[in-house]
Design an enzyme around this catalytic site. Structure first.
Site, PDB file in Angstrom:
ATOM      1  N   CYS A   7       1.255  -0.269   1.803  1.00 53.67           N
ATOM      2  CA  CYS A   7       0.678  -0.453   0.493  1.00 53.67           C
ATOM      3  C   CYS A   7      -0.662  -0.967   0.771  1.00 53.67           C
ATOM      4  O   CYS A   7      -0.814  -2.129   1.565  1.00 53.67           O
ATOM      5  CB  CYS A   7       1.422  -1.447  -0.505  1.00 53.67           C
ATOM      6  SG  CYS A   7       0.749  -1.889  -1.840  1.00 53.67           S
ATOM      7  N   GLY A  30       6.737  11.358  -4.260  1.00 56.08           N
ATOM      8  CA  GLY A  30       6.183  10.225  -5.102  1.00 56.08           C
ATOM      9  C   GLY A  30       5.815  10.564  -6.435  1.00 56.08           C
ATOM     10  O   GLY A  30       6.852  10.855  -7.309  1.00 56.08           O
TER      11      GLY A  30
END
Length: 331
Positions: free
Chosen positions: A96, A229
């Site tokens: 991230c 995703g």
């Protein structure tokens, strides 16, 4: 790991998206796809409301908990808590790129500290029996990707990591927003293929920009698994193909309407427990694709599902606006 084969297809952990309602919905589309929580920090798990943060429905299995942190002892403690809650895998976030994550010294910035990530994995492996995995990028900022990815991979595998999930893009921590980091850095699938070739006995999962189940099958010629995703979240109808195409098994539902009908008892149970309808249906706006009435379905949920006291009848009424059609991706 022999019994843990759902890693052949998974849905990525996505902040604000893959909450427990999203995962319960996705489970009605595919029995076998591995589902991931949103990233949860070790501090939140250790000091926060664990039932609210970690509670999930048993129907979600197989489901993995993604942790954010860089303190080995804290990660080990959080991993034990996650295992006690019943999660099937503990995953460490090394991908991230947000500023908040960097300030906390976890996420993609840890690509620069492979030895620390290895120490974190080792600490978790000592405390839990479920698989411990890592999700990373191919590098950050000015790192040379091949060297950075290999250093990270070899550190965590030496520490006992059971699987490595690679988002096949760099993360630019300086100059790009988290949203831009999902699109602008170029994809390098071949680098992930080379990593797999060099580590034949380690499950390597590829992630990043994969648009469909058909595309996933092409990657499976080179790696052990594929993580979808946004394609899975924004176009959940794609998951109706997953069990047959990836696992050679029958889908739990032949059509999206059938899947939502089967999902309705969950919706009603959650509403009875105080959950607002919109908290569930916000994950369903992309349920129908190229079907007459799909726009009316979305509009009805957007207008009526957000109202206080909205009940399951709102979802049923929205479903009635979608025309019956042939094909799994349609009705």
């Amino acid at each position: 790991m022999q019994q843990y084969q759902s890693y052949r297809l998974s849905v990525a952990p996505m902040m604000d998206w893959t909450d427990r309602h999203c995962r319960a919905f996705h489970r009605h589309l595919s029995r076998r796809t591995l589902l991931y929580t949103e990233m949860l920090t070790t501090g939140a798990i250790i000091h926060g409301d664990r039932q609210r943060l970690l509670g999930f429905d048993a129907l979600e299995h197989p489901v993995a908990l993604q942790l954010g942190g860089s303190n080995p002892a804290d990660l080990a403690t959080a991993a034990v808590i996650g295992e006690d809650f019943g999660y099937d895998e503990i995953n460490m976030n090394v991908g991230c790129p947000s500023d908040r994550v960097q300030d906390g010294r976890f996420g993609a910035c840890l690509m620069a500290e492979p030895a620390l990530v290895g120490a974190c994995v080792a600490a978790m492996k000592q405390k839990v029996r479920v698989p411990v995995t890592v999700k990373c990028r191919i590098g950050i900022d000015d790192q040379e990707p091949e060297a950075a990815l290999n250093a990270l991979a070899r550190s965590v595998i030496a520490a006992g990591a059971d699987m490595l999930i690679v988002h096949a893009r760099k993360a630019w921590l300086k100059g790009l927003s988290p949203k831009e980091n999902r699109d602008i850095p170029p994809l390098d699938y071949d680098l992930v293929y080379r990593l797999k070739a060099s580590l034949p006995h380690v499950p390597i999962i590829i992630n990043g920009g994969i648009p469909s189940i058909a595309a996933a099958t092409e990657h499976l010629a080179h790696v052990d698994g594929v993580m979808l995703g946004r394609a899975a979240y924004q176009e959940p109808w794609r998951l109706l193909e997953a069990d047959a195409t990836i696992f050679g098994e029958t889908s739990p539902a032949a059509t999206m309407k059938e899947a939502i009908d089967a999902f309705m008892p969950y919706v009603e149970r959650e509403l009875a427990g105080g959950t607002r309808l919109h908290a569930i249906t916000r994950h369903m706006v992309g349920a129908f694709h190229a079907v007459p009435g799909a726009r009316a379905f979305r509009r009805h949920l957007a207008e009526q599902g957000v109202k206080s006291g909205a009940g399951a009848s709102v979802l049923r009424d929205a479903m009635a606006l979608v025309h019956d059609a042939v094909g799994a991706a349609a009705a």
